[in-house]
Design an enzyme around this catalytic site. Structure first.
Site, PDB file in Angstrom:
ATOM      1  N   PRO A  30      -5.264 -10.307  18.341  1.00  0.00           N
ATOM      2  CA  PRO A  30      -5.996 -10.367  19.611  1.00  0.00           C
ATOM      3  C   PRO A  30      -7.510 -10.364  19.392  1.00  0.00           C
ATOM      4  O   PRO A  30      -8.284 -10.681  20.294  1.00  0.00           O
ATOM      5  CB  PRO A  30      -5.579  -9.081  20.330  1.00  0.00           C
ATOM      6  CG  PRO A  30      -5.197  -8.147  19.233  1.00  0.00           C
ATOM      7  CD  PRO A  30      -4.724  -8.971  18.072  1.00  0.00           C
ATOM      8  N   GLY A  71      -1.663  -9.163  12.631  1.00  0.00           N
ATOM      9  CA  GLY A  71      -2.402  -7.923  12.849  1.00  0.00           C
ATOM     10  C   GLY A  71      -3.113  -7.366  11.640  1.00  0.00           C
ATOM     11  O   GLY A  71      -3.057  -6.166  11.388  1.00  0.00           O
ATOM     12  N   THR A  72      -3.794  -8.235  10.912  1.00  0.00           N
ATOM     13  CA  THR A  72      -4.620  -7.693   9.827  1.00  0.00           C
ATOM     14  C   THR A  72      -6.021  -8.275   9.885  1.00  0.00           C
ATOM     15  O   THR A  72      -6.211  -9.441  10.235  1.00  0.00           O
ATOM     16  CB  THR A  72      -3.997  -7.912   8.429  1.00  0.00           C
ATOM     17  OG1 THR A  72      -4.874  -7.346   7.436  1.00  0.00           O
ATOM     18  CG2 THR A  72      -3.751  -9.360   8.098  1.00  0.00           C
ATOM     19  N   SER A  73      -6.990  -7.428   9.556  1.00  0.00           N
ATOM     20  CA  SER A  73      -8.393  -7.856   9.561  1.00  0.00           C
ATOM     21  C   SER A  73      -8.708  -8.663   8.307  1.00  0.00           C
ATOM     22  O   SER A  73      -9.774  -9.261   8.208  1.00  0.00           O
ATOM     23  CB  SER A  73      -9.312  -6.633   9.615  1.00  0.00           C
ATOM     24  OG  SER A  73      -9.152  -5.863   8.437  1.00  0.00           O
ATOM     25  N   HIS A  95       0.822  -1.207   0.000  1.00  0.00           N
ATOM     26  CA  HIS A  95       0.000   0.000   0.000  1.00  0.00           C
ATOM     27  C   HIS A  95       0.863   1.268   0.000  1.00  0.00           C
ATOM     28  O   HIS A  95       0.401   2.350   0.350  1.00  0.00           O
ATOM     29  CB  HIS A  95      -0.980  -0.013   1.182  1.00  0.00           C
ATOM     30  CG  HIS A  95      -2.038  -1.088   1.027  1.00  0.00           C
ATOM     31  ND1 HIS A  95      -2.822  -1.538   2.060  1.00  0.00           N
ATOM     32  CD2 HIS A  95      -2.427  -1.804  -0.053  1.00  0.00           C
ATOM     33  CE1 HIS A  95      -3.641  -2.488   1.623  1.00  0.00           C
ATOM     34  NE2 HIS A  95      -3.419  -2.670   0.348  1.00  0.00           N
ATOM     35  N   THR A 149       0.587  -8.743  18.726  1.00  0.00           N
ATOM     36  CA  THR A 149       1.840  -9.094  18.034  1.00  0.00           C
ATOM     37  C   THR A 149       3.064  -8.639  18.834  1.00  0.00           C
ATOM     38  O   THR A 149       4.106  -9.286  18.773  1.00  0.00           O
ATOM     39  CB  THR A 149       1.877  -8.477  16.618  1.00  0.00           C
ATOM     40  OG1 THR A 149       1.364  -7.149  16.672  1.00  0.00           O
ATOM     41  CG2 THR A 149       1.041  -9.274  15.651  1.00  0.00           C
ATOM     42  N   CYS A 179       9.628  17.257  -8.284  1.00  0.00           N
ATOM     43  CA  CYS A 179      10.319  16.208  -9.042  1.00  0.00           C
ATOM     44  C   CYS A 179      11.392  16.880  -9.919  1.00  0.00           C
ATOM     45  O   CYS A 179      11.333  18.100 -10.167  1.00  0.00           O
ATOM     46  CB  CYS A 179       9.277  15.520  -9.919  1.00  0.00           C
ATOM     47  SG  CYS A 179       9.937  14.273 -11.024  1.00  0.00           S
TER      48      CYS A 179
HETATM   49  P1  NAD Z   1      -7.518  -2.997  10.038  1.00  0.00           P
HETATM   50  O1  NAD Z   1      -7.564  -1.694  10.754  1.00  0.00           O
HETATM   51  O2  NAD Z   1      -8.593  -3.357   9.117  1.00  0.00           O
HETATM   52  O3  NAD Z   1      -7.435  -4.197  11.105  1.00  0.00           O
HETATM   53  C1  NAD Z   1      -6.514  -4.172  12.129  1.00  0.00           C
HETATM   54  C2  NAD Z   1      -6.368  -5.579  12.690  1.00  0.00           C
HETATM   55  O4  NAD Z   1      -5.363  -5.522  13.692  1.00  0.00           O
HETATM   56  C3  NAD Z   1      -7.633  -6.139  13.363  1.00  0.00           C
HETATM   57  O5  NAD Z   1      -7.829  -7.459  12.921  1.00  0.00           O
HETATM   58  C4  NAD Z   1      -7.291  -6.100  14.852  1.00  0.00           C
HETATM   59  O6  NAD Z   1      -7.919  -7.154  15.589  1.00  0.00           O
HETATM   60  C5  NAD Z   1      -5.794  -6.256  14.813  1.00  0.00           C
HETATM   61  N1  NAD Z   1      -5.078  -5.717  15.971  1.00  0.00           N
HETATM   62  C6  NAD Z   1      -5.379  -4.653  16.756  1.00  0.00           C
HETATM   63  N2  NAD Z   1      -4.422  -4.499  17.709  1.00  0.00           N
HETATM   64  C7  NAD Z   1      -3.496  -5.467  17.489  1.00  0.00           C
HETATM   65  C8  NAD Z   1      -2.277  -5.835  18.122  1.00  0.00           C
HETATM   66  N3  NAD Z   1      -1.789  -5.155  19.163  1.00  0.00           N
HETATM   67  N4  NAD Z   1      -1.595  -6.892  17.640  1.00  0.00           N
HETATM   68  C9  NAD Z   1      -2.057  -7.596  16.566  1.00  0.00           C
HETATM   69  N5  NAD Z   1      -3.216  -7.305  15.937  1.00  0.00           N
HETATM   70  C10 NAD Z   1      -3.915  -6.248  16.397  1.00  0.00           C
HETATM   71  O7  NAD Z   1      -6.108  -3.028   9.351  1.00  0.00           O
HETATM   72  P2  NAD Z   1      -5.598  -3.766   8.077  1.00  0.00           P
HETATM   73  O8  NAD Z   1      -6.152  -5.137   8.012  1.00  0.00           O
HETATM   74  O9  NAD Z   1      -4.148  -3.584   8.045  1.00  0.00           O
HETATM   75  O10 NAD Z   1      -6.217  -2.974   6.838  1.00  0.00           O
HETATM   76  C11 NAD Z   1      -6.507  -1.626   6.791  1.00  0.00           C
HETATM   77  C12 NAD Z   1      -5.709  -0.776   5.847  1.00  0.00           C
HETATM   78  O11 NAD Z   1      -5.347   0.342   6.596  1.00  0.00           O
HETATM   79  C13 NAD Z   1      -4.432  -1.339   5.359  1.00  0.00           C
HETATM   80  O12 NAD Z   1      -4.491  -1.290   3.995  1.00  0.00           O
HETATM   81  C14 NAD Z   1      -3.335  -0.369   5.809  1.00  0.00           C
HETATM   82  O13 NAD Z   1      -2.661   0.114   4.649  1.00  0.00           O
HETATM   83  C15 NAD Z   1      -4.039   0.806   6.353  1.00  0.00           C
HETATM   84  N6  NAD Z   1      -3.514   1.337   7.622  1.00  0.00           N
HETATM   85  C16 NAD Z   1      -2.169   1.438   7.831  1.00  0.00           C
HETATM   86  C17 NAD Z   1      -1.702   1.914   9.044  1.00  0.00           C
HETATM   87  C18 NAD Z   1      -0.213   2.004   9.258  1.00  0.00           C
HETATM   88  O14 NAD Z   1       0.542   2.209   8.294  1.00  0.00           O
HETATM   89  N7  NAD Z   1       0.255   1.833  10.487  1.00  0.00           N
HETATM   90  C19 NAD Z   1      -2.588   2.279  10.052  1.00  0.00           C
HETATM   91  C20 NAD Z   1      -3.958   2.197   9.788  1.00  0.00           C
HETATM   92  C21 NAD Z   1      -4.411   1.709   8.556  1.00  0.00           C
END
Ligand code: NAD
Length: 273
Positions: free
Chosen positions: A234, A207-209, A123, A251, A170
């Site tokens: 979690p 840690g992804t939904s 992404h 995680t 650029c």
């Molecule tokens: P999501 O927000 O849809 O889901 C987050 C997941 O993380 C959930 O399943 C939740 O249960 C889990 N979670 C929460 N706390 C956690 C922990 N401490 N340890 C492990 N798991 C934990 O996020 P997604 O699935 O990554 O998709 C959303 C999109 O949002 C992605 O495409 C991403 O690019 C973007 N995003 C990125 C960031 C970042 O760069 N840090 C932050 C927010 C969203």
């Protein structure tokens, strides 16, 4: 979690082409809110306003103050964010020769900052900019990106012209924007991500939904190609029927424990000396 942890240690100890697939959850313990959990940024800001190219343009024209608030909140969060033990454990597993690729949906650069070397950012990244005209990309230092975000949030965003004037240029002379994938835009490096998943002997989902496609299809692809799948979350698992091992936990707690125990089994040493 005991038996599941034991199984995961067993699988990882025998692995040499591991792939770790991460989402917003791995950065939650660095203070960056996820999209879908309570308290997340999308409770306060509508993705239609600030998460699409069209939405950003319209918000900038009609309600620049709203965009300044979004930027101010985002920059403040990123300024505080450092890699957490989860990111560091992933880098440790790579140093041990267990993991050879990280596929991340995150744009925060924390895997690289933690020491992971082969990071596939499907992404995009906040720390790479792309020309609005010729699409050439260039890495930009974290401190410079945050300073730019602060300048835009403080005063820069009063209209399209003012915002464009602050953006880096650029070599072709046109302004550059952060090379992140907004809603509705094409994902990046997906062929490399699928190749890493298909070549993996184990895929760790961290840690992804599993809600954002096509990246969310990677665990299925890995499984189809013969990899074991370990899901660490979690909350609810998106890969319940697919994962060989499901570990319910953060995680930042589970991954360091896995790395420590894999190291104890003789796969190099976890943690920095
Ligand atoms: P999501 O927000 O849809 O889901 C987050 C997941 O993380 C959930 O399943 C939740 O249960 C889990 N979670 C929460 N706390 C956690 C922990 N401490 N340890 C492990 N798991 C934990 O996020 P997604 O699935 O990554 O998709 C959303 C999109 O949002 C992605 O495409 C991403 O690019 C973007 N995003 C990125 C960031 C970042 O760069 N840090 C932050 C927010 C969203």
């Amino acid at each position: 979690m005991g038996g599941d942890l034991d199984r995961a240690v067993e699988i990882l100890t025998g692995a040499s082409r591991g792939c770790v697939f991460t989402g917003a959850g791995i950065s939650a313990e660095s203070g960056i809110p996820t999209f879908r959990d309570p308290g997340g940024i999308w409770e306060r800001f509508d993705p239609a306003e600030v998460g699409t190219p069209e939405g950003l343009r319209t918000t900038l024209e009609r309600d620049p103050g709203r965009l300044r608030s979004f930027l101010a909140e985002t920059v403040a969060t990123l300024e505080r964010a450092e890699p957490n033990p989860g990111h560091r454990a992933v880098a440790d597993l790579e140093r041990m020769g267990v993991v050879d690729a990280v596929v991340t949906q995150n744009v925060d650069g924390l895997h690289t900052q933690a020491g992971s070397r082969r990071v596939i950012e499907v992404h995009g990244s906040l720390y790479r900019f792309r020309c609005l005209v010729c699409r050439e990309t260039r890495s930009i230092e974290r401190s410079r990106v945050l300073a730019l975000g602060r300048a835009l949030a403080d005063d820069g965003v009063r209209g399209v012209a003012q915002a464009l004037a602050l953006l880096p240029r650029c070599a072709c002379g046109a302004p550059m924007r952060p090379d992140v994938v907004l809603f509705g835009e094409a994902v990046q490096s997906m062929d490399r991500a699928f190749a890493a998943a298909q070549g993996a002997d184990v895929l760790v989902v961290a840690g992804t939904s599993g809600a954002v496609y096509p990246a969310a299809a990677l665990p299925r692809e890995a499984k189809r190609s013969g990899a074991a799948v370990i899901d660490v979350n979690p909350g609810e698992s998106a890969y319940g029927g697919l994962a060989d091992v499901r570990i319910e936990g953060k995680t930042g707690v589970v991954l360091p424990e896995l790395a420590r125990r894999v190291a104890e089994r003789g796969r190099g040493s976890a943690g920095r000396g």
